[in-house]
Write an enzyme that holds these catalytic residues in place. Structure first.
Site, short mmCIF file in Angstrom:
data_model
loop_
_atom_site.label_atom_id
_atom_site.label_comp_id
_atom_site.label_asym_id
_atom_site.label_seq_id
_atom_site.Cartn_x
_atom_site.Cartn_y
_atom_site.Cartn_z
CG LEU A 140 -2.16 -1.57 1.33
CD1 LEU A 140 -2.77 -0.36 0.62
CD2 LEU A 140 -2.33 -2.74 0.22
CE LYS A 141 4.31 -2.75 7.38
NZ LYS A 141 4.99 -3.78 7.81
N GLY A 142 0.18 0.63 6.60
CA GLY A 142 -0.12 1.74 7.43
C GLY A 142 0.38 1.72 8.95
#
Length: 260
Positions: A140-142
């Site tokens: 999610l943090k990418g």
């Protein structure tokens, strides 16, 4: 660090089409390179480094740094001038054949044109335990200010982690009915990343034939032009962002929008 400077052009078929490296002044041809020789530190080692630099076309060359890095080995940084020119018109790179999409555009394309979730598996295969790359794309943090594929609500993402064997990955892809399998390879000693990728492609081809999922590999030492040679559908190099991968998945797996 010296770099190519397009203002330092020296003729060619068009303005600025031929360039030389740039160091202290425009067009001076200065470059910096590093390497290790299996020679103990000392004057003989530095002489060997200068000889190698000259054979590489760096002349005059200077050893600006040297240090022993273990018994019988010396690491060097060499600085000097080359006469070689770069013809920009002859440079061949793989151009992106699809537009970059926002997360909203990716979700809309999958929802309206595929009409189901797009299933994506990711893993590091073989003995590779470096998950930074696959995590940057999937989590999610990418990476680089972009959210990873887990952020896309129309993508069903599973990160299988590190040191996944190829048979395990094939089994997981079949069980989960994966549309795409993303594999990250950081370990490159003795071209391990290339061997592992070819093994991956062969295993999926043998196990699933034409119904295999899309195979995408990435890592800092991959050449994007090698996809066909490695038997996979797409190769991403260093600096790839989640948005680039998501856009490619839409390009490759989601049917084109029918004309009105």
């Amino acid at each position: 660090m010296p770099e190519t400077h397009q203002n330092g052009h020296f003729g060619g078929t068009g303005a600025g089409s031929v360039v030389r490296p740039y160091g202290d002044t425009t067009g001076d041809g200065m470059v910096q390179t590093s390497f290790t020789l299996p020679v103990p530190p000392g004057p003989r080692a530095e002489g060997a480094a200068l000889q190698l630099a000259q054979k590489m076309g760096i002349e005059p060359a200077m050893v600006v740094h040297s240090a022993g890095i273990g018994e019988g080995f010396t690491f060097f940084v060499v600085y000097g001038s080359v006469r070689h020119l770069v013809d920009l018109d002859a440079v061949q790179v793989e151009e992106r054949a699809y537009p970059l999409l926002s997360p909203g555009e990716v979700n809309a394309a999958v929802k309206t044109r595929l009409r189901r979730s797009l299933v994506v598996l990711g893993a590091c295969i073989g003995t590779d335990a470096h998950t930074v790359g696959i995590d940057a794309i999937l989590n999610l943090k990418g990476f680089a200010g972009e959210k990873g594929l887990e952020y896309y609500r129309e993508l069903q993402v599973a990160n299988l982690g590190a040191q996944v064997s190829v048979p395990e990955l094939v089994h997981a892809a079949r069980a989960r009915k994966a549309d795409a399998v993303l594999v990250s390879q950081v370990v490159t000693q003795k071209d391990a990343h290339l061997r592992n990728t070819r093994e991956l492609a062969a295993a999926f081809r043998e196990a699933m034939g034409e119904s295999r999922p899309l195979l995408v590999v990435g890592g800092p030492r991959f050449d994007p032009a090698m996809a066909a040679d490695l038997g996979v559908d797409k190769v991403f190099g260093r600096g790839t962002t989640p948005g680039e991968v998501a856009s490619y998945l839409v390009h490759a797996l989601v049917p084109e929008e029918e004309p009105a």
